[in-house]
Design a protein around this motif. Sequence first.
Motif, PDB file in Angstrom:
ATOM      1  N   TYR A  99      23.055 -16.295 -15.217  1.00  0.00           N
ATOM      2  CA  TYR A  99      22.397 -15.292 -14.391  1.00  0.00           C
ATOM      3  C   TYR A  99      21.397 -15.226 -15.159  1.00  0.00           C
ATOM      4  O   TYR A  99      20.464 -14.197 -14.546  1.00  0.00           O
ATOM      5  CB  TYR A  99      23.058 -14.017 -14.799  1.00  0.00           C
ATOM      6  N   TYR A 118      21.104 -10.734  -9.002  1.00  0.00           N
ATOM      7  CA  TYR A 118      22.187  -9.706  -9.919  1.00  0.00           C
ATOM      8  C   TYR A 118      22.627  -9.945 -11.078  1.00  0.00           C
ATOM      9  O   TYR A 118      21.342 -10.008 -12.236  1.00  0.00           O
ATOM     10  CB  TYR A 118      23.514 -11.612  -9.692  1.00  0.00           C
ATOM     11  N   SER A 128      26.640 -15.301  -0.676  1.00  0.00           N
ATOM     12  CA  SER A 128      25.901 -14.824  -2.239  1.00  0.00           C
ATOM     13  C   SER A 128      25.835 -12.807  -2.250  1.00  0.00           C
ATOM     14  O   SER A 128      25.944 -12.732  -3.204  1.00  0.00           O
ATOM     15  CB  SER A 128      24.347 -14.901  -1.446  1.00  0.00           C
ATOM     16  N   ASP A 129      26.664 -12.267  -1.664  1.00  0.00           N
ATOM     17  CA  ASP A 129      27.292 -11.012  -1.626  1.00  0.00           C
ATOM     18  C   ASP A 129      28.401 -10.946  -2.511  1.00  0.00           C
ATOM     19  O   ASP A 129      28.973 -10.638  -2.635  1.00  0.00           O
ATOM     20  CB  ASP A 129      27.339 -10.348  -0.803  1.00  0.00           C
ATOM     21  N   CYS A 130      28.914 -12.578  -2.635  1.00  0.00           N
ATOM     22  CA  CYS A 130      30.406 -12.147  -3.588  1.00  0.00           C
ATOM     23  C   CYS A 130      30.729 -11.281  -4.996  1.00  0.00           C
ATOM     24  O   CYS A 130      29.613 -11.823  -6.200  1.00  0.00           O
ATOM     25  CB  CYS A 130      30.881 -13.792  -3.977  1.00  0.00           C
ATOM     26  N   HIS A 168      19.114 -16.032 -12.412  1.00  0.00           N
ATOM     27  CA  HIS A 168      19.578 -15.878 -10.633  1.00  0.00           C
ATOM     28  C   HIS A 168      19.328 -14.144 -11.602  1.00  0.00           C
ATOM     29  O   HIS A 168      20.341 -13.891 -11.111  1.00  0.00           O
ATOM     30  CB  HIS A 168      20.988 -16.173 -10.882  1.00  0.00           C
ATOM     31  N   LYS A 228      25.845  -8.309  -7.025  1.00  0.00           N
ATOM     32  CA  LYS A 228      24.330  -8.852  -6.636  1.00  0.00           C
ATOM     33  C   LYS A 228      23.047  -7.526  -6.663  1.00  0.00           C
ATOM     34  O   LYS A 228      24.063  -6.765  -6.004  1.00  0.00           O
ATOM     35  CB  LYS A 228      24.438  -9.154  -4.915  1.00  0.00           C
ATOM     36  N   TYR A 282      28.110 -19.173  -4.509  1.00  0.00           N
ATOM     37  CA  TYR A 282      27.363 -18.053  -3.173  1.00  0.00           C
ATOM     38  C   TYR A 282      26.789 -18.912  -2.742  1.00  0.00           C
ATOM     39  O   TYR A 282      25.891 -18.063  -1.852  1.00  0.00           O
ATOM     40  CB  TYR A 282      26.221 -17.828  -4.806  1.00  0.00           C
TER      41      TYR A 282
END
Length: 243
Positions: free
Chosen positions: A200, A206, A179-181, A203, A240, A175
């Motif tokens: 997650y 996402y 960050s859009d992976c 985080h 994301k 990430y």
Amino acid sequence: HGLGQVQVYVGENLSYPEEKITSGTAEEISALDFPSLSVMMILNEDAQSFTSTVHGLADDLFQRSKVPMTKQEVRSVSMSKLQPKATDLIYDIGAGTGSCSIELALLASRGKVWAFERNPVAVELLGKNKALFGVDNLEVIAGEALENIKGMPAPDCVFVGGSGGDLCEMLDVIYAKNSDCRVVINAITVETLAEVAAYYKEHPAYSLEIVNVFVARSKHLGSYNLMMAQNPVYVMTALKKED
């Protein structure tokens, strides 16, 4: 397979007095009988490289060993969730036999796939399957994935089949690069499921989707078919959230 008109030569008992060479199309040759001491040569002037029209290739297309392999049904669901694009840069972490690496390389035909694997036996098998399918856009990286991914280009999507206990650290590295992976993680243990859910939860940018895939395959038992259950697999997809 649409190759009935390919030119075929069959040499019987070569170097013996009764040596004989027969030529014809594949369709014609397939209707004939030949002795066991025969050699066949096939000439296809219109040969094309292998292309996959669907994901979820049959397991028996791959070279196999005791190395873990993501089976066809679970692989198909995983690829659907990952949604690789033709130009994507992709990591396959814990690649094992390489069934997912091969599928990803075929789907991302104008991109690139890096297959990370620390088991030497699996690395050798990955190389064989790469050659078998002729996927030049697949690179096999031997060693610990956590260290090796640090110097790699930013991925568009990542498939994790095995993390070696470094999952959360690897996700942080991934990430930080992008960050859009898009990330899909497969797991068979409740412990890994809990680890991913906890990561997650910390985080919230996402969304995490968890699908538990149960597969049973038929096995012949005399004149009957018995359904044999495979290990259930958690297929976890992290995307994301849109702003």
